[in-house]
Design an enzyme around this catalytic site. Structure first.
Site: not given
Length: 169
Positions: A153, A160
């Site tokens: 993550y 991202e």
């Protein structure tokens, strides 16, 4: 007696639906990940240029269907908190729309890396969800899901940010 039968029929429909949904997502993400890996082993770094073209439709379909998870939570089919799932689903969908709209960035290695990490995370999640729906939760699977989830993550969020930077170029 009829009320109990109606409840059981409704429960079995919900169970079949949520099992089918999780199975579809698991198969979709398995296909995307397998395709991405096979293309990389076959074509090497050249595969990065058209990986999104190769898996983008299935990824878009899986992500679009992930919006249903918000309804699953709201309807009580799935036990989870709505706000964190809403943020997660919408973040991934918005980033995917950005990648789709900015075609010149689809061939960037960062997009391929993002798809790879998203699919690993989703495979961990949907395989665990399938086991839970079948009433065979695995402690080992739960441990793997949440242990691998932490570093994956963090990497996903970092990538991202890179994708977001691409949109400003």
């Amino acid at each position: 007696m009829q009320r109990k039968e109606t409840f059981e029929r409704r429960l079995s429909f919900r169970l079949a639906y949520i099992f089918s949904y999780n199975l579809f997502q698991f198969c979709g993400h398995t296909w995307i990940l397998a395709n991405t890996i096979a293309r990389y082993f076959t074509f090497g770094k050249d595969a990065l240029a058209d990986t999104f073209y190769s898996v983008g439709f299935v990824m878009s379909l899986c992500q679009l269907l992930s919006i249903l998870e918000l309804f699953h939570i709201a309807d009580g089919i799935e036990k989870a908190r709505l706000l964190p799932r809403f943020v997660q689903v919408m973040e991934k969908n918005i980033l995917l729309v950005m990648v789709i709209l900015l075609e010149e960035n689809q061939s960037k290695p960062v997009v391929c890396a993002q798809l790879f990490l998203w699919n690993i995370l989703d495979l961990l999640r949907y395989s665990h969800e399938l086991l839970c729906v079948m009433d065979t939760p695995s402690i080992a699977m739960l441990w793997i899901r949440y242990t691998l989830w932490i570093p994956l993550y963090i990497l996903t969020v970092a990538i991202e940010g890179d994708i977001n930077q691409l949109s400003h170029c």
